[in-house]
Design a protein around this motif. Structure first.
Motif, mmCIF file in Angstrom:
data_model
loop_
_atom_site.group_PDB
_atom_site.id
_atom_site.type_symbol
_atom_site.label_atom_id
_atom_site.label_comp_id
_atom_site.label_asym_id
_atom_site.label_seq_id
_atom_site.Cartn_x
_atom_site.Cartn_y
_atom_site.Cartn_z
ATOM 1 N N HIS A 139 0.796 -1.373 -0.072
ATOM 2 C CA HIS A 139 -0.284 -0.103 0.152
ATOM 3 C C HIS A 139 1.205 0.940 -0.425
ATOM 4 N N THR A 234 -5.807 -2.276 10.672
ATOM 5 C CA THR A 234 -6.335 -3.589 11.323
ATOM 6 C C THR A 234 -5.201 -3.950 11.428
ATOM 7 N N ARG A 236 -5.046 -7.092 10.012
ATOM 8 C CA ARG A 236 -4.227 -8.230 8.607
ATOM 9 C C ARG A 236 -2.891 -7.151 7.771
ATOM 10 N N CYS A 241 -4.377 -5.954 2.558
ATOM 11 C CA CYS A 241 -5.196 -4.135 2.449
ATOM 12 C C CYS A 241 -5.746 -4.176 1.194
ATOM 13 N N LEU A 244 -9.654 -5.187 0.525
ATOM 14 C CA LEU A 244 -10.463 -4.974 1.058
ATOM 15 C C LEU A 244 -10.230 -2.999 1.216
ATOM 16 N N ILE A 263 -6.103 3.203 5.027
ATOM 17 C CA ILE A 263 -5.745 1.615 5.499
ATOM 18 C C ILE A 263 -4.510 1.549 6.371
ATOM 19 N N PRO A 265 -2.365 -0.705 7.984
ATOM 20 C CA PRO A 265 -2.607 -2.124 8.697
ATOM 21 C C PRO A 265 -1.396 -2.842 9.784
#
Length: 464
Positions: A139, A234, A236, A241, A244, A263, A265
């Protein structure tokens, strides 16, 4: 962006060129931005830059080549916003690390070149526009760029620019920075080993809990287009991600015009493996510490929203364990020497924890245990004085200031503004938040109406 993709966009442009003259007007191009789902925050700046002869129209090929294919070094100090977004878009094609690439080399310089009003705008875009590398699924958001790709000196340059340019919203401005866990908070989690989540208060059909989307929207309020999205905090790992993003970004967790979502992670690499083993052993402390680390990084990127952070989690894994730490977190400050210190104000307005219901029908924590937790955390973390806008919504005088510990009140009708909540469902949370004063009655009613509508769309097995 790949050449093939740029060519596809050119074809769309040409299709709109009804008189076949190879140009498009400002109004036509803006309509194309909306049709193609492209962001319009920088539209005027991009248009004026490309319209070299200022005749109010653009060549399709020239515009698309410049946006998607140009790699010319920054020369015009008026271009840092556009250049930053170009470089982030190009990072989609990087296999793994961005170290040594253009965005790794130029990020600090470009941030320092931004005007004050551009810093907050670009910060929000880089935080929320969901760019992932194709191979590693990394990400490429603002947090990753600043804390994983920059050297310490360059990181401090970016943070100093953010801290100097971004002022807190006016006290009268309504809204919170909404951070939320995913599994058993947004929707029930499910996997063979119970790693994702264990809540069974509703069917495992992939749909959100009734009312949660409306509650997010009401809490986000009106902080403006730079802050019109929610944040997923999260456990995760980063490589999971992207799924997601695909699942959630268009489902009302995001912006007014274009879907946006941030997000934060969980751990990666060896730490990810260790966390997985810990979850299987029902030990969640490592997950909690990772979330706190991500939160610390995020707060340094958005220090101007201190006191407006809220977190929605659940008691299935680590969220309840770190609620105390979140409520204790203070406003981050960056000293001249680059060191981090913390001020007197609180980072979070409140934390709310969803009670997980097990398959057998009982809750993971009994009603007595939940009540004890509420009593303990509310006693430890005194209520905060609310913002004037919150009091105005409730019909109270504007006598309080945000982000300071509470004082004694003579008005018995003044809301309590508790900082910790335990809830069974989102109708319950909406009622608690309204009673405590964090949201207005009309906001509560909007959430309750959404809950009712969502329940009608689900099977009768929803347990509300």
């Amino acid at each position: 962006m790949a050449v093939a993709t740029a060519e596809a966009v050119k074809q769309h442009f040409r299709a709109v060129d009804t008189d076949r003259n190879g140009f498009v007007s400002r109004a036509e191009l803006l309509a194309l931005f909306e049709t193609l789902g492209l962001r319009d925050e920088l539209f005027d700046r991009i248009f004026d830059h490309c319209d070299a002869n200022h005749d109010g129209k653009l060549s399709f090929d020239e515009f698309v080549d410049w946006v998607f294919l140009s790699d010319v070094p920054l020369s015009d100090p008026g271009e840092p916003e556009v250049r930053l977004l170009q470089l982030q878009a190009k990072s989609k094609n990087i296999s793994y690390s961005l170290w040594g690439t253009s965005i790794g080399k130029e990020l600090a310089e470009l941030f320092e070149a931004l005007p004050d009003e551009g810093v907050g705008r670009v910060r929000g875009i880089l935080d929320s526009n969901l760019v992932f590398t194709p191979a590693s699924r990394q990400h490429i958001d603002l947090r990753h760029l600043v804390f994983k790709e920059l050297s310490m000196p360059d990181r401090q340059r970016v943070l100093r620019r953010i801290h100097s340019a971004c002022a807190p919203p006016p006290a009268s401005c309504q809204g919170f920075v909404v951070l939320s866990d995913v599994d058993d908070t947004l929707l029930p989690g499910h996997d063979t080993f119970g790693i994702a989540g264990t809540d069974r208060s509703c069917e495992l059909d992939g749909r959100f809990y009734p009312g949660v989307l409306r509650l997010h929207a009401e809490l986000r309020g009106f902080l403006g287009s730079n802050r019109d999205y929610s944040v997923l905090l999260t456990a995760r790992p980063p490589m999971l991600c992207a799924s997601l993003a695909a699942k959630f970004h268009s489902r009302s967790l995001s912006g007014f015009k274009v879907p946006r979502l941030a997000i934060l992670p969980g751990a990666s690499g060896v730490s990810m493996a260790v966390n997985t083993v810990s979850i299987l052993a029902r030990s969640y402390s490592a997950l909690g510490q990772t979330k706190l680390a991500r939160l610390s990084e995020y707060s340094l990127l958005f220090p101007d929203y201190a006191g407006r952070f809220v977190f929605l989690g659940d008691d299935g894994q680590a969220d309840l364990d770190i609620a105390d730490d979140m409520l204790s977190a203070r406003v981050p400050r960056l000293r001249e020497d680059g060191a981090i210190e913390h001020g007197d104000g609180f980072l979070f307005a409140f934390v709310a924890i969803h009670a997980v219901k097990c398959a057998a029908g009982s809750y993971k924590r009994t009603e007595e245990q939940r009540a004890s937790q509420v009593k303990e955390l509310r006693a430890k973390h005194a209520a905060m004085k609310p913002r004037p806008s919150v009091l105005a919504l409730r019909g109270h005088p504007e006598q309080c200031v945000a982000n300071t510990p509470s004082c004694s009140r003579s008005d018995k009708d003044l809301p309590t503004f508790h900082r910790f909540f335990y809830f069974l469902d989102y109708a319950d949370l909406a009622s608690q938040l309204a009673d405590a004063g964090w949201i207005a009655i009309n906001q509560k009613n909007s959430i309750l109406q959404a809950v009712s509508m969502d329940v009608k769309e689900h099977s009768p097995d929803w347990n509300l």
